[in-house]
Design an enzyme around this catalytic site. Structure first.
Site, short mmCIF file in Angstrom:
data_model
loop_
_atom_site.label_atom_id
_atom_site.label_comp_id
_atom_site.label_asym_id
_atom_site.label_seq_id
_atom_site.Cartn_x
_atom_site.Cartn_y
_atom_site.Cartn_z
N PRO A 30 0.84 -1.20 0.00
CA PRO A 30 0.00 0.00 0.00
C PRO A 30 0.88 1.24 0.00
O PRO A 30 1.83 1.33 0.78
CB PRO A 30 -0.79 -0.11 1.31
CG PRO A 30 -0.60 -1.51 1.77
CD PRO A 30 0.71 -1.98 1.23
N CYS A 115 5.04 2.69 9.40
CA CYS A 115 5.24 4.07 8.96
C CYS A 115 6.32 4.78 9.78
O CYS A 115 6.25 4.82 11.01
CB CYS A 115 3.94 4.85 9.07
SG CYS A 115 4.12 6.56 8.52
N ASN A 219 10.28 -7.22 2.49
CA ASN A 219 10.03 -5.92 1.85
C ASN A 219 11.29 -5.07 1.97
O ASN A 219 11.94 -5.08 3.01
CB ASN A 219 8.84 -5.25 2.54
CG ASN A 219 8.50 -3.88 1.99
OD1 ASN A 219 8.13 -2.98 2.74
ND2 ASN A 219 8.61 -3.70 0.69
N ARG A 244 8.11 0.90 -3.83
CA ARG A 244 8.64 1.93 -4.73
C ARG A 244 9.15 1.38 -6.06
O ARG A 244 9.20 2.10 -7.05
CB ARG A 244 9.78 2.68 -4.03
CG ARG A 244 9.33 3.47 -2.81
CD ARG A 244 10.53 4.04 -2.06
NE ARG A 244 11.40 2.98 -1.56
CZ ARG A 244 12.73 3.11 -1.42
NH1 ARG A 244 13.32 4.24 -1.77
NH2 ARG A 244 13.44 2.11 -0.95
#
Length: 384
Positions: A30, A115, A219, A244
């Site tokens: 996301p 985050c 990731n 990305r």
């Protein structure tokens, strides 16, 4: 074309998350402002996998904020419908997941604890929260309980830790597994690193050794199909999460599908091929948002699509200010469509930024077992 070998250590190529299978074992991460229904459809047209929508804030969902409800948009043929939730309060998270289940809003819930943005961590959210082990476990437990009656799997994404002195990922993986998560995903950076430097894939390997009952996804720094296969070989992880690396390059999912099937990886498109992809993206955004808003949203993708190609600065600036499909078509017509895909377009993409001290609430590090819910930590958007 490049021939690739399947990673021998991974066994089956299919990733199973609850009742859902992803073959190849690839997940679109996301990304706030990026992974709307238009971008997800564009990526899905190139290959199979699990495609997660933009992050949804649990409190905004429970309170039925109009903007949040608009973000919950899936194509009729999008299966499974995958939604990422951000939250800091076990009660609110449980309410949000119960709402998703009862109103049939999604088939899979992914929870964001990755985050690193200062406005999030300074309030105890995102990658700051796994440090509070008991609170983290309670949030996961409440989400799983709320999802279970509908058979919705819950997955959890997190980072290595706050910084090198406050590592949390092994505890987070263990607690997620113990509290019913269907899979975990690790971004191989600390919050302090943000997106700078190099992802530490050895941490993914350690998490895989530590968490043995559910899939572990890796990731960080997947910018090519070769990167994905190398990560799986080196870490033994069960699948990869791509963020990305697909910006301005949705055909990466075509490359990944070919790689995991042991097929040659296609050459990158020439500038004419990129122009056609860009035009398709514009059409999908227009269908989703209307022409004016959709084309304005497309502007953020222009630099990534044109990266490495010999396009003059004036023309690049015009692409960055495009405001209609007709204007876009005119600009695309000015490109030399025969220019081959350049090597300069390979490698890291997106903003890397620089490392920095993580801003945390006062006294945040004093007690990792503190169950107090962070005050005012629910925000509208973030990424991990």
């Amino acid at each position: 074309m490049t021939a690739v070998d399947l990673p021998a250590s991974t066994g089956a190529r299919t990733l199973r998350i609850g009742p859902h299978e992803a073959d190849p074992p690839v997940v679109l991460a996301p990304m706030a402002g990026i992974t709307n229904v238009a971008f997800r459809r564009l990526c899905r047209e190139y290959g199979a996998g699990l495609y997660v929508c933009e992050m949804i804030t649990s409190r905004a969902l429970v309170e039925r904020h109009p903007k949040t409800l608009e973000m919950i948009t899936f194509d009729p043929d999008e299966n499974p419908r995958s939604m990422q939730l951000y939250g800091v309060d076990p009660k609110t998270m449980g309410q949000a997941v119960r709402m998703i289940a009862e109103e049939d809003l999604a088939d899979h819930v992914d929870m964001n604890f990755g985050c690193p943005v200062p406005k999030v961590t300074r309030k105890g959210g995102g990658s700051a929260l796994p440090y509070k082990r008991r609170l983290f476990a309670d949030i996961v437990r409440e989400a799983v309980r709320a999802a279970e009656p509908a058979g919705i799997p819950v997955t959890v994404k997190f980072r290595i830790g706050i910084d090198d002195e406050h590592i949390t990922y092994l505890d987070a993986g263990r607690l997620a597994q113990e509290n019913g998560a269907a899979a975990v995903a690790l971004h191989g950076r600390t919050a302090a690193q943000r997106y700078s430097g190099t992802a530490d894939w050895s941490a993914i390997a350690q998490l895989k050794e530590h968490v043995t009952e559910i899939p572990v996804l890796g990731n960080g720094d997947i910018f090519s199909a070769d990167d994905a296969l190398r990560m799986m070989r080196e870490t033994g992880c069960d699948g990869v999460v791509v963020g990305r690396g697909c910006l301005g390059r949705p055909w990466l999912f075509r490359d990944l599908q070919a790689a995991f099937r042991g097929e040659p990886i296609p050459e990158g498109p020439n500038l004419g091929g990129v122009a056609r992809v860009l035009r398709r993206h514009a059409e999908l955004l227009t269908d989703h948002m209307g022409e004016e808003k959709g084309i304005r949203d497309l502007r953020k993708h222009m630099a990534q699509y044109l990266r490495g190609f010999p396009v003059g600065s004036d023309l690049r600036q015009d692409f960055g200010k495009v405001s209609s499909l007709a204007q876009l078509d005119d600009l695309l017509g000015k490109l030399d469509h025969d220019v081959p895909f350049p090597t300069e377009a390979e490698g890291p993409r997106g903003r890397q930024g620089s490392a920095g001290k993580v801003v945390l609430p006062e006294g945040w590090l004093n007690d990792p077992d503190d169950l107090a819910v962070p005050f005012s930590a629910e925000i509208d958007s973030n990424g991990g």
